[in-house]
Design a protein around this motif. Structure first.
Motif, PDB file in Angstrom:
ATOM      1  N   ALA A 141       0.845  -1.193   0.000  1.00  0.00           N
ATOM      2  CA  ALA A 141       0.000   0.000   0.000  1.00  0.00           C
ATOM      3  C   ALA A 141       0.880   1.243   0.000  1.00  0.00           C
ATOM      4  CB  ALA A 141      -0.908   0.001   1.223  1.00  0.00           C
ATOM      5  N   ILE A 142       0.666   2.119  -0.958  1.00  0.00           N
ATOM      6  CA  ILE A 142       1.472   3.324  -1.086  1.00  0.00           C
ATOM      7  C   ILE A 142       0.561   4.550  -1.052  1.00  0.00           C
ATOM      8  CG2 ILE A 142       1.448   3.084  -3.604  1.00  0.00           C
ATOM      9  CD1 ILE A 142       4.157   4.535  -3.613  1.00  0.00           C
ATOM     10  N   LYS A 143       0.935   5.510  -0.207  1.00  0.00           N
ATOM     11  CA  LYS A 143       0.140   6.727  -0.056  1.00  0.00           C
ATOM     12  C   LYS A 143       0.472   7.691  -1.186  1.00  0.00           C
ATOM     13  CE  LYS A 143      -1.200  10.120   3.441  1.00  0.00           C
ATOM     14  NZ  LYS A 143      -0.999  10.553   4.853  1.00  0.00           N
ATOM     15  N   LEU A 144      -0.496   7.933  -2.052  1.00  0.00           N
ATOM     16  CA  LEU A 144      -0.241   8.778  -3.218  1.00  0.00           C
ATOM     17  C   LEU A 144      -0.420  10.259  -2.907  1.00  0.00           C
ATOM     18  CD1 LEU A 144      -1.800   6.769  -6.173  1.00  0.00           C
ATOM     19  CD2 LEU A 144       0.604   6.995  -5.526  1.00  0.00           C
ATOM     20  N   GLU A 145      -1.600  10.651  -2.434  1.00  0.00           N
ATOM     21  CA  GLU A 145      -1.888  12.067  -2.215  1.00  0.00           C
ATOM     22  C   GLU A 145      -1.468  12.883  -3.447  1.00  0.00           C
ATOM     23  OE1 GLU A 145      -3.771  12.972   0.180  1.00  0.00           O
ATOM     24  OE2 GLU A 145      -3.689  11.093   1.266  1.00  0.00           O
ATOM     25  N   GLN A 190      -0.375  12.252 -10.839  1.00  0.00           N
ATOM     26  CA  GLN A 190      -0.743  13.336 -11.748  1.00  0.00           C
ATOM     27  C   GLN A 190      -2.242  13.270 -12.076  1.00  0.00           C
ATOM     28  OE1 GLN A 190       1.890  13.531 -15.161  1.00  0.00           O
ATOM     29  NE2 GLN A 190       3.690  13.043 -13.905  1.00  0.00           N
ATOM     30  N   TYR A 191      -3.062  13.805 -11.159  1.00  0.00           N
ATOM     31  CA  TYR A 191      -4.505  13.813 -11.362  1.00  0.00           C
ATOM     32  C   TYR A 191      -4.897  14.861 -12.404  1.00  0.00           C
ATOM     33  CZ  TYR A 191      -4.060  11.797  -6.671  1.00  0.00           C
ATOM     34  OH  TYR A 191      -3.689  11.052  -5.587  1.00  0.00           O
ATOM     35  N   LYS A 192      -5.693  14.473 -13.376  1.00  0.00           N
ATOM     36  CA  LYS A 192      -6.166  15.444 -14.359  1.00  0.00           C
ATOM     37  C   LYS A 192      -7.190  16.402 -13.746  1.00  0.00           C
ATOM     38  CE  LYS A 192      -5.504  12.744 -18.587  1.00  0.00           C
ATOM     39  NZ  LYS A 192      -6.163  12.141 -19.773  1.00  0.00           N
ATOM     40  N   SER A 193      -7.988  15.905 -12.817  1.00  0.00           N
ATOM     41  CA  SER A 193      -9.082  16.711 -12.268  1.00  0.00           C
ATOM     42  C   SER A 193      -8.684  17.486 -11.021  1.00  0.00           C
ATOM     43  CB  SER A 193     -10.269  15.804 -11.938  1.00  0.00           C
ATOM     44  OG  SER A 193      -9.889  14.814 -10.988  1.00  0.00           O
ATOM     45  N   ALA A 194      -7.444  17.318 -10.561  1.00  0.00           N
ATOM     46  CA  ALA A 194      -7.007  18.028  -9.350  1.00  0.00           C
ATOM     47  C   ALA A 194      -5.567  18.480  -9.499  1.00  0.00           C
ATOM     48  CB  ALA A 194      -7.163  17.126  -8.128  1.00  0.00           C
ATOM     49  N   ALA A 195      -5.315  19.222 -10.568  1.00  0.00           N
ATOM     50  CA  ALA A 195      -3.950  19.657 -10.875  1.00  0.00           C
ATOM     51  C   ALA A 195      -3.278  20.453  -9.756  1.00  0.00           C
ATOM     52  CB  ALA A 195      -3.955  20.462 -12.168  1.00  0.00           C
ATOM     53  N   PRO A 196      -4.002  21.269  -8.991  1.00  0.00           N
ATOM     54  CA  PRO A 196      -3.325  22.064  -7.955  1.00  0.00           C
ATOM     55  C   PRO A 196      -2.641  21.246  -6.868  1.00  0.00           C
ATOM     56  CG  PRO A 196      -5.455  23.025  -8.472  1.00  0.00           C
ATOM     57  CD  PRO A 196      -5.402  21.686  -9.145  1.00  0.00           C
ATOM     58  N   ALA A 241       5.520  13.886  -9.653  1.00  0.00           N
ATOM     59  CA  ALA A 241       4.462  12.947  -9.316  1.00  0.00           C
ATOM     60  C   ALA A 241       4.387  11.841 -10.366  1.00  0.00           C
ATOM     61  CB  ALA A 241       3.127  13.678  -9.229  1.00  0.00           C
ATOM     62  N   LEU A 242       3.918  10.684  -9.930  1.00  0.00           N
ATOM     63  CA  LEU A 242       3.810   9.542 -10.832  1.00  0.00           C
ATOM     64  C   LEU A 242       2.771   9.806 -11.907  1.00  0.00           C
ATOM     65  CD1 LEU A 242       3.802   6.603  -8.240  1.00  0.00           C
ATOM     66  CD2 LEU A 242       5.661   7.223  -9.793  1.00  0.00           C
ATOM     67  N   SER A 243       3.134   9.509 -13.128  1.00  0.00           N
ATOM     68  CA  SER A 243       2.166   9.560 -14.218  1.00  0.00           C
ATOM     69  C   SER A 243       1.344   8.271 -14.192  1.00  0.00           C
ATOM     70  CB  SER A 243       2.885   9.688 -15.560  1.00  0.00           C
ATOM     71  OG  SER A 243       3.598   8.492 -15.842  1.00  0.00           O
ATOM     72  N   PRO A 244       0.194   8.255 -14.877  1.00  0.00           N
ATOM     73  CA  PRO A 244      -0.568   7.005 -14.952  1.00  0.00           C
ATOM     74  C   PRO A 244       0.274   5.848 -15.495  1.00  0.00           C
ATOM     75  CG  PRO A 244      -1.917   8.830 -15.684  1.00  0.00           C
ATOM     76  CD  PRO A 244      -0.532   9.380 -15.485  1.00  0.00           C
ATOM     77  N   ALA A 245       1.124   6.136 -16.470  1.00  0.00           N
ATOM     78  CA  ALA A 245       1.968   5.080 -17.041  1.00  0.00           C
ATOM     79  C   ALA A 245       2.975   4.562 -16.020  1.00  0.00           C
ATOM     80  CB  ALA A 245       2.691   5.606 -18.276  1.00  0.00           C
ATOM     81  N   GLU A 246       3.520   5.462 -15.203  1.00  0.00           N
ATOM     82  CA  GLU A 246       4.495   5.044 -14.194  1.00  0.00           C
ATOM     83  C   GLU A 246       3.840   4.222 -13.092  1.00  0.00           C
ATOM     84  OE1 GLU A 246       7.834   8.602 -14.364  1.00  0.00           O
ATOM     85  OE2 GLU A 246       5.933   8.955 -13.311  1.00  0.00           O
TER      86      GLU A 246
END
Length: 266
Positions: free
Chosen positions: A213-217, A221-227, A233-238
């Motif tokens: 389990a890894i805490k992302l917070e 790289q969230y598209k809907s929460a860029a701020p 930050a990890l990309s979806p591909a990563e």
């Protein structure tokens, strides 16, 4: 779940705690430990069949029962013998007089006993039987996960004494007490690089941990929460790459986010 150590510190203390947590059989000294061998978690059943015997390079590897050369159990056996002990297995049919290691799938061949978890079908997939003799080592499992765990037990059993490696002549039958065994990697204030995360997953798998389990917070790289996205930050591909890496070693990567309900719970 347990919180894993930060970068640069060993996972061993945490994994040791997890190995004994909630497992009454591990509270007593295991037969292997009493004989000078350390395996975490301690196998369910150990029966010694003779004295210890030497192990060196040159043993031949035989794959049967549908085990493929690129199976993670096979590659892990070769890689860990070389990286941890400087040992290599013989190529081809010749073993130079050394023994033979046989890896095999045999569905339904390894029965499990008592466990806290009641889902015995899932536990059986993680079970293995390991037979160690001076000229023959056999690892048999119902499924790929069990074969991988049998290999990890064999690697852990290697004991160096007076410049030579030894193994115990024994029959070992093992299965987990719980189907999921999870550690928590706390990246709350920093993000480790992919190579560090992969090394942590690989080390966790060595001790038969199958949940990471890894805490992302802000580490994704969230598209809907860029701020809230942090640098590097990890990309979806990563994240997918990390997930695929974990699955190869039978570890499920579990993204974790802090949150709170929008309505009161009480």
């Amino acid at each position: 779940m347990l919180k894993a150590c930060k970068r640069g510190r060993s996972l061993l203390p945490i994994l040791t705690l997890l190995a004994i947590s909630g497992v009454p059989r591990a509270l007593a000294v295991s037969p292997l430990f009493a004989r000078g061998y350390t395996v975490l978690p301690a196998p369910q059943s150990v029966s010694f069949t003779g004295p210890d015997f030497p192990f060196s390079s040159g043993w031949q590897l035989q794959l049967t029962g549908g085990v493929k050369a690129d199976d993670v159990a096979v590659t892990t056996l070769k890689e860990d013998l070389a990286a941890r002990y400087g040992l290599t297995l013989a190529e081809g049919s010749g073993g130079g007089g050394a023994g033979v290691i046989r890896l095999a799938f045999a569905p339904g061949s390894v029965a499990i006993g008592d466990s806290t978890d009641r889902d015995h079908d899932v536990l059986a997939e993680q079970a293995y039987f390991l037979a160690l003799q001076p000229q023959s080592i056999s690892i048999r499992a119902n499924a790929p996960t069990g074969l991988f765990y049998g290999v990890e037990t064999l690697i852990q059993l290697m004991r160096s004494q007076e410049g030579q490696f030894h193994l115990p002549a024994a029959d070992i039958t093992d299965w987990p007490n719980l189907q999921m065994r999870i550690i928590y990697w706390d990246d709350a204030h920093h993000l480790d690089h992919q190579d560090v995360l992969k090394a942590a997953i690989r080390q966790a798998a060595f001790y038969k941990i199958n949940g990471f389990a890894i805490k992302l917070e802000g580490h994704f790289q969230y598209k809907s929460a860029a701020p809230i996205v942090e640098p590097y930050a990890l990309s979806p591909a990563e994240l997918q790459e990390l997930t695929d890496f974990g699955l190869r070693y039978h570890v499920q990567v579990i993204p974790y986010l802090d949150g709170r309900p929008t309505t009161p719970l009480f």
